[in-house]
Scaffold this motif. Structure first.
Motif, PDB file in Angstrom:
ATOM      1  N   SER A 128      34.533   6.161  -1.045  1.00 23.71           N
ATOM      2  CA  SER A 128      34.989   7.522  -0.771  1.00 23.71           C
ATOM      3  C   SER A 128      34.132   8.156   0.323  1.00 23.71           C
ATOM      4  CB  SER A 128      34.914   8.368  -2.046  1.00 23.71           C
ATOM      5  OG  SER A 128      33.566   8.499  -2.470  1.00 23.71           O
ATOM      6  N   PRO A 129      34.639   9.178   1.010  1.00 25.43           N
ATOM      7  CA  PRO A 129      33.876   9.819   2.090  1.00 25.43           C
ATOM      8  C   PRO A 129      32.510  10.345   1.653  1.00 25.43           C
ATOM      9  CG  PRO A 129      36.171  10.478   2.219  1.00 25.43           C
ATOM     10  CD  PRO A 129      36.029   9.686   0.953  1.00 25.43           C
ATOM     11  N   ILE A 130      32.387  10.848   0.439  1.00 23.09           N
ATOM     12  CA  ILE A 130      31.097  11.378  -0.011  1.00 23.09           C
ATOM     13  C   ILE A 130      30.074  10.259  -0.183  1.00 23.09           C
ATOM     14  CG2 ILE A 130      31.558  11.311  -2.523  1.00 23.09           C
ATOM     15  CD1 ILE A 130      30.157  14.057  -2.671  1.00 23.09           C
ATOM     16  N   GLU A 131      30.510   9.089  -0.635  1.00 26.65           N
ATOM     17  CA  GLU A 131      29.616   7.935  -0.746  1.00 26.65           C
ATOM     18  C   GLU A 131      29.215   7.437   0.640  1.00 26.65           C
ATOM     19  OE1 GLU A 131      30.827   5.113  -4.280  1.00 26.65           O
ATOM     20  OE2 GLU A 131      32.631   5.955  -3.351  1.00 26.65           O
ATOM     21  N   PHE A 132      30.182   7.412   1.541  1.00 24.43           N
ATOM     22  CA  PHE A 132      29.930   6.967   2.911  1.00 24.43           C
ATOM     23  C   PHE A 132      28.907   7.872   3.585  1.00 24.43           C
ATOM     24  CE2 PHE A 132      31.088   7.035   7.472  1.00 24.43           C
ATOM     25  CZ  PHE A 132      30.936   5.685   7.771  1.00 24.43           C
ATOM     26  N   ALA A 133      29.032   9.188   3.379  1.00 24.98           N
ATOM     27  CA  ALA A 133      28.104  10.141   3.986  1.00 24.98           C
ATOM     28  C   ALA A 133      26.700  10.007   3.412  1.00 24.98           C
ATOM     29  CB  ALA A 133      28.619  11.566   3.791  1.00 24.98           C
ATOM     30  N   GLU A 134      26.603   9.605   2.171  1.00 22.66           N
ATOM     31  CA  GLU A 134      25.302   9.470   1.516  1.00 22.66           C
ATOM     32  C   GLU A 134      24.501   8.306   2.087  1.00 22.66           C
ATOM     33  OE1 GLU A 134      22.065   9.912  -1.047  1.00 22.66           O
ATOM     34  OE2 GLU A 134      23.679  11.314  -0.523  1.00 22.66           O
ATOM     35  N   GLU A 175      39.931  11.936  -5.899  1.00 22.87           N
ATOM     36  CA  GLU A 175      40.538  10.810  -6.626  1.00 22.87           C
ATOM     37  C   GLU A 175      39.472   9.964  -7.297  1.00 22.87           C
ATOM     38  OE1 GLU A 175      44.389  10.370  -3.605  1.00 22.87           O
ATOM     39  OE2 GLU A 175      42.601   9.111  -3.369  1.00 22.87           O
ATOM     40  N   ARG A 176      38.383   9.740  -6.605  1.00 22.72           N
ATOM     41  CA  ARG A 176      37.289   8.959  -7.199  1.00 22.72           C
ATOM     42  C   ARG A 176      36.742   9.660  -8.443  1.00 22.72           C
ATOM     43  NH1 ARG A 176      31.690   9.563  -6.170  1.00 22.72           N
ATOM     44  NH2 ARG A 176      30.456   7.773  -6.867  1.00 22.72           N
ATOM     45  N   GLU A 177      36.588  10.972  -8.348  1.00 21.81           N
ATOM     46  CA  GLU A 177      36.077  11.734  -9.496  1.00 21.81           C
ATOM     47  C   GLU A 177      37.061  11.673 -10.664  1.00 21.81           C
ATOM     48  OE1 GLU A 177      34.478  16.265 -10.531  1.00 21.81           O
ATOM     49  OE2 GLU A 177      35.042  15.723  -8.488  1.00 21.81           O
ATOM     50  N   GLU A 178      38.334  11.800 -10.342  1.00 23.01           N
ATOM     51  CA  GLU A 178      39.368  11.743 -11.382  1.00 23.01           C
ATOM     52  C   GLU A 178      39.351  10.394 -12.103  1.00 23.01           C
ATOM     53  OE1 GLU A 178      44.246  11.462 -11.818  1.00 23.01           O
ATOM     54  OE2 GLU A 178      43.329  11.780  -9.845  1.00 23.01           O
ATOM     55  N   ILE A 179      39.292   9.300 -11.341  1.00 22.56           N
ATOM     56  CA  ILE A 179      39.309   7.959 -11.937  1.00 22.56           C
ATOM     57  C   ILE A 179      38.042   7.717 -12.742  1.00 22.56           C
ATOM     58  CG2 ILE A 179      39.268   5.492 -11.365  1.00 22.56           C
ATOM     59  CD1 ILE A 179      41.099   6.322  -8.926  1.00 22.56           C
ATOM     60  N   ARG A 191      45.370   3.994 -13.300  1.00 25.46           N
ATOM     61  CA  ARG A 191      45.442   5.189 -12.462  1.00 25.46           C
ATOM     62  C   ARG A 191      45.047   4.859 -11.021  1.00 25.46           C
ATOM     63  NH1 ARG A 191      48.046   8.919 -10.342  1.00 25.46           N
ATOM     64  NH2 ARG A 191      46.865  10.722  -9.612  1.00 25.46           N
ATOM     65  N   ALA A 192      44.040   3.997 -10.850  1.00 26.89           N
ATOM     66  CA  ALA A 192      43.626   3.586  -9.512  1.00 26.89           C
ATOM     67  C   ALA A 192      44.773   2.901  -8.778  1.00 26.89           C
ATOM     68  CB  ALA A 192      42.424   2.656  -9.599  1.00 26.89           C
ATOM     69  N   MET A 193      45.508   2.051  -9.496  1.00 23.65           N
ATOM     70  CA  MET A 193      46.658   1.371  -8.896  1.00 23.65           C
ATOM     71  C   MET A 193      47.708   2.394  -8.456  1.00 23.65           C
ATOM     72  SD  MET A 193      50.048   0.516  -9.692  1.00 23.65           S
ATOM     73  CE  MET A 193      50.079   0.576 -11.493  1.00 23.65           C
ATOM     74  N   GLU A 194      47.959   3.406  -9.293  1.00 26.58           N
ATOM     75  CA  GLU A 194      48.948   4.433  -8.947  1.00 26.58           C
ATOM     76  C   GLU A 194      48.541   5.204  -7.695  1.00 26.58           C
ATOM     77  OE1 GLU A 194      50.873   5.760 -13.217  1.00 26.58           O
ATOM     78  OE2 GLU A 194      48.958   6.655 -12.627  1.00 26.58           O
ATOM     79  N   VAL A 195      47.245   5.456  -7.570  1.00 22.07           N
ATOM     80  CA  VAL A 195      46.739   6.223  -6.430  1.00 22.07           C
ATOM     81  C   VAL A 195      46.779   5.408  -5.144  1.00 22.07           C
ATOM     82  CG1 VAL A 195      44.649   7.265  -5.445  1.00 22.07           C
ATOM     83  CG2 VAL A 195      45.277   7.761  -7.816  1.00 22.07           C
TER      84      VAL A 195
END
Length: 357
Positions: free
Chosen positions: A22-28, A44-48, A63-67
């Motif tokens: 996710s972008p927040i992980e990439f920025a970290e 979406e990452r937080e939701e999953i 849920r990850a598959m649906e997203v």
């Protein structure tokens, strides 16, 4: 599914790391020059993750598959663009787990053969931290000097000529003082600093020396590794000096001129001054500093800070080093760089033409 170890990835000259986190992980923290093509948005990452904790892994995977399913064509199109540019995309996620595996599988089904890094970003970071001390085998040539003497400009000039340079302020995205973030944006965190240091050491390769500035252990949000601090202590020391007029002009042009008309600038100056005002013991100088800020007389601000804050601190630091110092005047950056080249040559080290031959 093709897999690469961290070392195999590092050795590939045509590889572009593709970070599917996710972008927040990439920025970290990420591999330098990596492309972020995330499977999930931050939300979406937080939701999953919440589903995983409350309902278990099966529900989270569903849920990850649906997203992800509706995004697959767009994601693969971005990876294809990397490949069509003549570079080899190499996937990674945090631990080399389901996200990079899934993306590699989707790519294979579409006819794209895309390798992934075993162990992901965590393995990459562990490996570079292990390798950095081993890469600091050369002699450090260390530039000392008070604020504004032009140390960074000298490093830039020497880098243009091909000399091996470690620009620690660039890796930290911070100039190493209370005013060091002016116009720089957010300072880099430790993960980014370490990755950029590793990348530059890889470029320097087997050089038996490197040139750096005598920075404090902490630069902005990042801390130098112990091996680099040791190399600095044991290095060849060069004291750089310049006239007060030149120093003031350089600081004004770097810290003041580009930003002084910005609405945030004056408040940022006050904020920075309040962090150090207790260390300015001369109360008359402190009052003079306040008046100069109010009047927006920033040349005066610079001069007061030189005399009553920066210069005494730098003198104390320089006196803490043992051994011989070479002295270079930097009223002219070009002349100072040429003098340092002579010091390097007299110390028995190769010039860039020899290094690159």
């Amino acid at each position: 599914m093709k897999e690469l170890s961290v070392d195999e990835f590092i050795k590939k000259n045509d590889a572009v790391a593709v970070d599917v986190r996710s972008p927040i992980e990439f920025a970290e923290g990420s591999i330098p020059k990596a492309r972020n093509i995330p499977l999930f948005t931050n939300g979406e990452r937080e939701e999953i993750g919440t589903i995983y904790k409350k309902e278990g892994p099966a529900a989270a995977k569903w849920r990850a598959m649906e997203v992800v399913a509706p995004k697959i064509p767009a994601l693969l199109s971005e990876i294809r663009k990397v490949k069509e540019s003549g570079k080899e995309p190499v996937l990674y996620c945090w631990r080399g787990g389901s996200r990079s595996q899934s993306m590699a599988a989707f790519a294979a089904l579409s006819g794209l053969e895309v390798p992934r890094i075993v162990g992901g970003y965590r393995a990459y970071r562990e490996r570079i931290l292990e390798k950095i001390p081993q890469m600091l085998h050369g002699k450090a040539i260390v530039l000392h000097g008070m604020t504004g003497v032009g140390k960074t400009q000298i490093l830039d000039k020497l880098k243009e000529k091909g000399y091996p340079i470690l620009d620690l302020e660039k890796f930290a995205n911070h100039r190493g003082s209370v005013f060091g973030s002016f116009g720089q944006g957010d300072a880099h965190n430790q993960k980014t600093f370490d990755a950029l240091l590793f990348e530059e050491l890889s470029q320097i390769g087997t050089s038996d020396y490197f040139i750096m500035e005598a920075e404090s252990k902490r630069i902005g949000r990042a801390t130098q590794p112990d091996a680099l601090l040791t190399a600095k202590e044991e290095g060849i020391h060069i004291s750089v000096d310049a006239s007060m007029e030149k120093r003031t002009r350089r600081i004004y042009e770097e810290y003041i001129l580009p930003y002084k008309d910005q609405p945030w600038f004056k408040d940022k100056v006050w904020e920075s001054i309040h962090k150090i005002e207790k260390k300015i013991k001369n109360k008359e100088s402190l009052q003079s500093l306040y008046h100069a800020i109010e009047a927006e007389n920033y040349e005066k601000v610079i001069n007061v800070l030189f005399v009553d804050y920066y210069d005494p601190r730098y003198s104390h630091k320089e006196n803490s080093y043992e051994g011989e110092f070479f002295y270079v005047n930097a009223d002219s950056i070009a002349d100072a760089a040429a003098e340092i080249e002579k010091i390097i040559e007299n110390a028995g080290f190769a010039a860039p033409a020899t290094l690159n031959s």
